[in-house]
Design an enzyme around this catalytic site. Structure first.
Site, PDB file in Angstrom:
ATOM      1  N   ARG A 127      14.664 -62.570  43.711  1.00 36.42           N
ATOM      2  CA  ARG A 127      16.006 -62.500  44.332  1.00 36.42           C
ATOM      3  C   ARG A 127      17.084 -63.115  43.436  1.00 36.42           C
ATOM      4  NH1 ARG A 127      13.013 -63.807  49.017  1.00 36.42           N
ATOM      5  NH2 ARG A 127      12.655 -61.930  50.230  1.00 36.42           N
ATOM      6  N   LYS A 149      28.516 -56.321  36.003  1.00 37.62           N
ATOM      7  CA  LYS A 149      27.974 -55.056  36.499  1.00 37.62           C
ATOM      8  C   LYS A 149      26.640 -54.830  35.810  1.00 37.62           C
ATOM      9  CE  LYS A 149      31.873 -52.141  37.807  1.00 37.62           C
ATOM     10  NZ  LYS A 149      32.627 -50.916  37.478  1.00 37.62           N
ATOM     11  N   GLU A 191      36.860 -48.223  23.643  1.00 41.17           N
ATOM     12  CA  GLU A 191      37.103 -49.139  24.774  1.00 41.17           C
ATOM     13  C   GLU A 191      38.178 -50.162  24.390  1.00 41.17           C
ATOM     14  OE1 GLU A 191      35.807 -48.702  27.737  1.00 41.17           O
ATOM     15  OE2 GLU A 191      33.980 -47.519  27.433  1.00 41.17           O
ATOM     16  N   LYS A 235      39.356 -57.957  29.564  1.00 42.54           N
ATOM     17  CA  LYS A 235      38.315 -57.643  30.568  1.00 42.54           C
ATOM     18  C   LYS A 235      38.141 -58.826  31.516  1.00 42.54           C
ATOM     19  CE  LYS A 235      34.392 -55.634  32.204  1.00 42.54           C
ATOM     20  NZ  LYS A 235      33.327 -54.711  32.036  1.00 42.54           N
ATOM     21  N   GLU A 245      35.216 -55.004  42.191  1.00 39.26           N
ATOM     22  CA  GLU A 245      35.916 -53.707  42.125  1.00 39.26           C
ATOM     23  C   GLU A 245      36.366 -53.186  43.483  1.00 39.26           C
ATOM     24  OE1 GLU A 245      34.540 -50.996  39.087  1.00 39.26           O
ATOM     25  OE2 GLU A 245      35.401 -49.320  40.191  1.00 39.26           O
ATOM     26  N   ARG A 249      40.201 -53.791  39.417  1.00 41.06           N
ATOM     27  CA  ARG A 249      39.167 -53.570  38.401  1.00 41.06           C
ATOM     28  C   ARG A 249      39.013 -52.087  38.059  1.00 41.06           C
ATOM     29  NH1 ARG A 249      33.382 -56.719  37.631  1.00 41.06           N
ATOM     30  NH2 ARG A 249      32.621 -55.406  35.946  1.00 41.06           N
ATOM     31  N   ASN A 253      38.508 -48.113  34.422  1.00 44.50           N
ATOM     32  CA  ASN A 253      37.972 -46.752  34.326  1.00 44.50           C
ATOM     33  C   ASN A 253      38.962 -45.787  33.680  1.00 44.50           C
ATOM     34  OD1 ASN A 253      35.571 -47.507  35.618  1.00 44.50           O
ATOM     35  ND2 ASN A 253      36.598 -47.384  37.610  1.00 44.50           N
ATOM     36  N   HIS A 256      37.870 -42.676  31.914  1.00 39.43           N
ATOM     37  CA  HIS A 256      36.470 -42.453  32.257  1.00 39.43           C
ATOM     38  C   HIS A 256      36.266 -41.262  33.194  1.00 39.43           C
ATOM     39  CE1 HIS A 256      36.024 -46.283  30.330  1.00 39.43           C
ATOM     40  NE2 HIS A 256      34.757 -46.398  30.631  1.00 39.43           N
ATOM     41  N   HIS A 260      33.682 -38.754  32.068  1.00 40.48           N
ATOM     42  CA  HIS A 260      32.417 -38.423  32.733  1.00 40.48           C
ATOM     43  C   HIS A 260      32.230 -36.917  32.847  1.00 40.48           C
ATOM     44  CE1 HIS A 260      32.238 -42.657  34.719  1.00 40.48           C
ATOM     45  NE2 HIS A 260      31.673 -42.640  33.528  1.00 40.48           N
ATOM     46  N   HIS A 273      29.185 -42.391  24.983  1.00 42.97           N
ATOM     47  CA  HIS A 273      30.089 -42.734  26.081  1.00 42.97           C
ATOM     48  C   HIS A 273      31.520 -43.007  25.562  1.00 42.97           C
ATOM     49  CE1 HIS A 273      31.459 -44.499  29.807  1.00 42.97           C
ATOM     50  NE2 HIS A 273      31.798 -45.604  29.166  1.00 42.97           N
TER      51      HIS A 273
HETATM   52  P1  NAD Z   1      23.297 -48.861  23.464  1.00 39.26           P
HETATM   53  O1  NAD Z   1      22.944 -50.069  24.191  1.00 39.26           O
HETATM   54  O2  NAD Z   1      22.483 -47.642  23.724  1.00 39.26           O
HETATM   55  O3  NAD Z   1      23.290 -49.148  21.905  1.00 39.26           O
HETATM   56  C1  NAD Z   1      23.572 -48.107  21.013  1.00 39.26           C
HETATM   57  C2  NAD Z   1      22.510 -48.005  19.919  1.00 39.26           C
HETATM   58  O4  NAD Z   1      22.729 -49.038  18.967  1.00 39.26           O
HETATM   59  C3  NAD Z   1      21.077 -48.194  20.424  1.00 39.26           C
HETATM   60  O5  NAD Z   1      20.247 -47.306  19.724  1.00 39.26           O
HETATM   61  C4  NAD Z   1      20.773 -49.639  20.061  1.00 39.26           C
HETATM   62  O6  NAD Z   1      19.403 -49.876  19.899  1.00 39.26           O
HETATM   63  C5  NAD Z   1      21.524 -49.785  18.762  1.00 39.26           C
HETATM   64  N1  NAD Z   1      21.963 -51.129  18.440  1.00 39.26           N
HETATM   65  C6  NAD Z   1      22.538 -52.028  19.261  1.00 39.26           C
HETATM   66  N2  NAD Z   1      22.960 -53.093  18.577  1.00 39.26           N
HETATM   67  C7  NAD Z   1      22.620 -52.894  17.290  1.00 39.26           C
HETATM   68  C8  NAD Z   1      22.819 -53.630  16.101  1.00 39.26           C
HETATM   69  N3  NAD Z   1      23.520 -54.761  16.082  1.00 39.26           N
HETATM   70  N4  NAD Z   1      22.269 -53.151  14.964  1.00 39.26           N
HETATM   71  C9  NAD Z   1      21.610 -51.962  14.967  1.00 39.26           C
HETATM   72  N5  NAD Z   1      21.443 -51.187  16.048  1.00 39.26           N
HETATM   73  C10 NAD Z   1      21.951 -51.653  17.191  1.00 39.26           C
HETATM   74  O7  NAD Z   1      24.828 -48.432  23.708  1.00 39.26           O
HETATM   75  P2  NAD Z   1      26.119 -49.253  24.144  1.00 39.26           P
HETATM   76  O8  NAD Z   1      27.234 -48.377  23.772  1.00 39.26           O
HETATM   77  O9  NAD Z   1      26.103 -50.642  23.684  1.00 39.26           O
HETATM   78  O10 NAD Z   1      26.000 -49.305  25.721  1.00 39.26           O
HETATM   79  C11 NAD Z   1      26.058 -48.159  26.515  1.00 39.26           C
HETATM   80  C12 NAD Z   1      25.563 -48.525  27.884  1.00 39.26           C
HETATM   81  O11 NAD Z   1      26.382 -49.550  28.424  1.00 39.26           O
HETATM   82  C13 NAD Z   1      25.597 -47.386  28.876  1.00 39.26           C
HETATM   83  O12 NAD Z   1      24.382 -47.332  29.561  1.00 39.26           O
HETATM   84  C14 NAD Z   1      26.740 -47.741  29.813  1.00 39.26           C
HETATM   85  O13 NAD Z   1      26.526 -47.246  31.127  1.00 39.26           O
HETATM   86  C15 NAD Z   1      26.698 -49.242  29.765  1.00 39.26           C
HETATM   87  N6  NAD Z   1      27.976 -49.887  30.093  1.00 39.26           N
HETATM   88  C16 NAD Z   1      27.969 -50.864  31.019  1.00 39.26           C
HETATM   89  C17 NAD Z   1      29.146 -51.526  31.357  1.00 39.26           C
HETATM   90  C18 NAD Z   1      29.115 -52.641  32.351  1.00 39.26           C
HETATM   91  O14 NAD Z   1      30.180 -53.105  32.749  1.00 39.26           O
HETATM   92  N7  NAD Z   1      27.968 -53.099  32.736  1.00 39.26           N
HETATM   93  C19 NAD Z   1      30.333 -51.178  30.720  1.00 39.26           C
HETATM   94  C20 NAD Z   1      30.315 -50.184  29.762  1.00 39.26           C
HETATM   95  C21 NAD Z   1      29.126 -49.538  29.453  1.00 39.26           C
HETATM   96  N1  GLY Z   2      33.169 -51.022  32.648  1.00 39.01           N
HETATM   97  C1  GLY Z   2      33.897 -51.080  33.868  1.00 39.01           C
HETATM   98  C2  GLY Z   2      33.769 -52.372  34.616  1.00 39.01           C
HETATM   99  O1  GLY Z   2      33.131 -53.287  34.168  1.00 39.01           O
HETATM  100  O2  GLY Z   2      34.281 -52.481  35.685  1.00 39.01           O
END
Ligand code: NAD
Ligand code: GLY
Length: 368
Positions: A127, A149, A191, A235, A245, A249, A253, A256, A260, A273
């Site tokens: 939990r 998130k 971003e 942020k 949100e 917040r 988006n 986005h 999407h 993305h």
């Molecule tokens: P990712 O985590 O897939 O990383 C991209 C690629 O880079 C992967 O292949 C990873 O292994 C590689 N990588 C990462 N760091 C590295 C480094 N320093 N050196 C070499 N390779 C490296 O992609 P991302 O763009 O970081 O994240 C996308 C994800 O984040 C999506 O799933 C999206 O939904 C999520 N997201 C979440 C939020 C949130 O608020 N929680 C906000 C935006 C995006």
């Molecule tokens: N990436 C959008 C949020 O964190 O609300």
């Protein structure tokens, strides 16, 4: 405490924490954990993937052991397609094997995928155990690691399963970007441009004033730090105002909603993305110009900056009826109405949910 590190306070009333930015953080993780009260002997599950852990896993584990913590490293497969229930089960199994307790900690070492999954696994194990985010992509540094998130994808859509679970700490070491593939770096820049448009004119102008923003190697170290700091601050400010949100917040988006659509209709995997968000920002910028909310001049500035960052700017030429259908499936649809975050100036946006299909049609025709 390293005085050179930048510290940003995410001053939430119940779960406040710091974002720490500095070029030697990976070596000093143990010190940072000790500083916020994690005691010697703490069991820690470090979750990463091979692409990241090959470069940084050892350093992180070494720093934790130096501070007498008890870390276990779990290496998952990389990729968005791993953001699913199976990975959560793997993390939970590892948490069980490592005998994690309520006060124990999970560390996410990686991009947004590792961060979202680890955060969700931490939110649900016993939990809720603590989580610390160590983002290693530009996108995760300025966005995914901040704000709590967490989640995974469902067969019917992205991020449909999740929970809000704030980290105890976000540790950003920009030096980790050296190994990040160039396309991923550019995607993160989308971003950052977003923060400029929604809330930070100065950041936008700083980006405009640089000769190069598309390659890490061409960006001055101090400028990069400033860009990450300003974005993380933007942020944090928004999350503090609206943790779950229910209001403001939603401006995060920006770009986005159309983004999407691009991801959905072109197939996940075609665009990253951040690339889809770049295309989405240009599309919604056009919608705002049509409505008289934004000037064509500012829309042009945004497009030029997106192109300078080496990001795609061209709408992919999708059929109107598919676009409308896809918009109706958006997570943010309420009472059948799609909301769009639209710019009113560089550094300011508003939420609108009374957009007609005719306006969208006109917008897409102008983009093509
Ligand atoms: P990712 O985590 O897939 O990383 C991209 C690629 O880079 C992967 O292949 C990873 O292994 C590689 N990588 C990462 N760091 C590295 C480094 N320093 N050196 C070499 N390779 C490296 O992609 P991302 O763009 O970081 O994240 C996308 C994800 O984040 C999506 O799933 C999206 O939904 C999520 N997201 C979440 C939020 C949130 O608020 N929680 C906000 C935006 C995006
Ligand atoms: N990436 C959008 C949020 O964190 O609300």
């Amino acid at each position: 405490m390293n005085k050179d590190n930048l510290r940003i306070r995410v001053s939430l009333s119940t779960n406040p924490y710091e974002i720490v930015i500095g070029n030697t953080i990976l070596k000093n993780i143990g010190d940072e954990l000790a500083r916020i009260g994690f005691r010697e002997g703490l069991k820690i599950l470090v979750v990463s993937n091979k692409e990241v852990s090959d470069h940084y896993g050892e350093k992180v584990i070494k720093s934790l052991i130096q501070n007498k913590y008890k870390p276990t490293l779990l290496i998952l497969k990389a990729g968005e397609e791993q953001k699913n229930q199976t990975s959560i089960e793997i993390i939970h199994n590892a948490a069980y094997e490592a005998r994690l307790e309520r006060g124990s900690l999970m560390i996410a070492l990686g991009g947004g995928v590792v961060g979202d999954m680890t955060g969700f696994a931490a939110a649900t194990w016993l939990r809720g155990v603590h989580v610390v985010q160590i983002p290693t992509t530009l996108l995760a540094m300025v966005d995914a690691s901040i704000g709590g998130k967490t989640g995974i994808n469902h067969a019917k859509g992205k991020n449909l399963i999740g929970a809000f679970h704030q980290p105890k700490l976000v540790l950003i070491d920009p030096k980790t970007l050296v190994t990040l593939p160039s396309r991923e770096f550019k995607a993160g820049m989308a971003e950052i441009i977003k923060y400029g448009v929604i809330s930070d004119l100065e950041l936008f102008e700083l980006l405009e004033s640089q000769d190069f923003i598309s390659e890490l190697s061409k960006i001055d170290e101090k400028i990069l730090l400033k860009i990450i700091e300003r974005s993380a601050k933007s942020k944090a400010k928004i999350v503090i105002k609206d943790e779950k949100e229910s209001g403001i917040r939603a401006i995060l988006n920006y770009g986005h909603t159309f983004g999407h659509v691009v991801e959905n209709l072109c197939g996940y995997g075609k665009w990253l993305h951040g690339e889809a968000v770049a295309i989405g920002m240009i599309a919604v910028g056009q919608l705002a110009v049509q409505r008289g909310l934004w000037t064509a001049f500012d829309a042009k500035r945004q497009k030029e900056l997106i192109e300078k960052a080496g990001l795609p700017s061209k709408w992919p030429g999708l059929e109107l009826k598919n676009v409308i259908n896809s918009l109706q499936g958006d997570k943010k649809v309420k009472d059948g109405k799609v909301s769009f975050v639209m710019p009113t100036k560089i550094g300011g946006v508003k939420l609108y949910n009374n957009i007609s299909n005719k306006e969208i049609q006109e917008c897409l025709e102008r983009l093509n």
